[in-house]
Design an enzyme around this catalytic site. Structure first.
Site, mmCIF file in Angstrom:
data_model
loop_
_atom_site.group_PDB
_atom_site.id
_atom_site.type_symbol
_atom_site.label_atom_id
_atom_site.label_comp_id
_atom_site.label_asym_id
_atom_site.label_seq_id
_atom_site.Cartn_x
_atom_site.Cartn_y
_atom_site.Cartn_z
ATOM 1 C CD GLU A 38 -2.830 0.965 2.530
ATOM 2 O OE1 GLU A 38 -3.699 1.828 2.710
ATOM 3 O OE2 GLU A 38 -2.679 -0.021 3.288
ATOM 4 C CB CYS A 86 -4.786 -2.282 3.664
ATOM 5 S SG CYS A 86 -4.110 -2.533 5.330
ATOM 6 C CE LYS A 124 -7.546 0.995 3.060
ATOM 7 N NZ LYS A 124 -6.342 1.218 3.906
#
Length: 269
Positions: A45, A148, A114
């Site tokens: 990330e 994540c 994200k």
């Protein structure tokens, strides 16, 4: 069909000294991955910027066609290796935590923002994305992207499985003391959805954060094909669709679902 050999680049330690340092590390890793027969290289990330930039993240962010993206495209094409990398992306006044998939010819195949931001820090720095399933075909494998915290939501991974994702690439910044996510949750997500998950973490201390490493390629049969330790590492393992099809036949969670029973969960349940 031959397996898709996949390389996972765990690291680096600390915040890179600008994008040039991160890009040089990516170029080196792409060369090593290609030498080991990998067709895909995935990073953690926010690989290009580092995670712990705080207010400086907006300055580090570039548009989707910015100079860093063009350099990554050139790296991919030079080594003939597809690349998934994490970066801060500027879109007008908004900054997104983004993962991009670039093909081995340097062409952008997919970009994912994200959708589940973790904690007050991320919510202060980034704007959440709105598209939960982003995919592309690579070497005959349907590749999906999450980042994540996204993978910790069963709905997000199940949506990918139902949409046909076979390899889910998850650039990650998993902090201590949440190592159980890498050890237990990620392999369980792969097994319950009958897909591969390439979970690629940062490692070591960075600002107030301490990243756990433990990157892995988890298989659809519950087996972990490769696992990193706590330091920088380049893992290489195969994504084999024959194994995936066998796992889905042996444990047919997707086929045996009964969606009519789940409606009581509601849109926010």
């Amino acid at each position: 069909m031959a397996p898709l050999r996949t390389a996972l680049l765990q690291g680096p330690r600390g915040v890179p000294d600008g994008a040039d340092e991160a890009l040089a590390a990516l170029d080196d890793a792409a060369a090593r991955a290609a030498a080991r027969g990998a067709a895909l290289l995935a990073t953690g990330e926010l690989f290009l910027s580092g995670y712990a930039l705080g207010d400086r993240m907006a300055h580090a962010a570039e548009p989707a066609d910015g100079p860093a993206a063009r350099t990554v495209a050139a790296i991919a094409a030079r080594h003939g290796v597809a690349v998934v990398y994490g970066c801060p992306e500027r879109d007008g006044a908004r900054v997104h935590n983004t993962a991009r998939l670039v093909g081995p010819d340097g062409r952008t195949l997919a970009a994912y923002r994200k959708t589940h931001l973790f904690g007050a820090y991320e919510r202060a720095v980034f704007t959440a994305g709105e598209h939960p399933v982003v995919q592309a075909d690579l070497g005959g494998v349907r590749v999906g992207l999450l980042i994540c915290y996204d993978v910790e939501f069963p709905e997000a991974v199940r949506a990918h499985a139902l949409a046909g994702t076979e390899l889910l690439v998850v650039p990650t910044a998993l902090m201590r003391p949440y190592e159980f996510v890498a050890h237990t949750l990620v392999p369980a997500r792969a097994y319950e959805n009958g897909l591969y998950i390439a979970y690629v973490n940062r490692c070591g201390p960075e600002g107030e954060f301490d990243f756990a490493g433990l990157s892995c390629l988890a298989g659809p049969d519950g087996a972990v094909r490769a696992r990193a330790g706590a330091g920088p590492e380049l893992l290489v393992a195969d994504v084999d669709l024959e194994v995936l099809r066998g796992a889905r036949a042996e444990t047919p969670y997707l086929a045996d679902r009964r969606p009519e029973l789940y409606r009581s969960l509601g849109p926010s349940g």
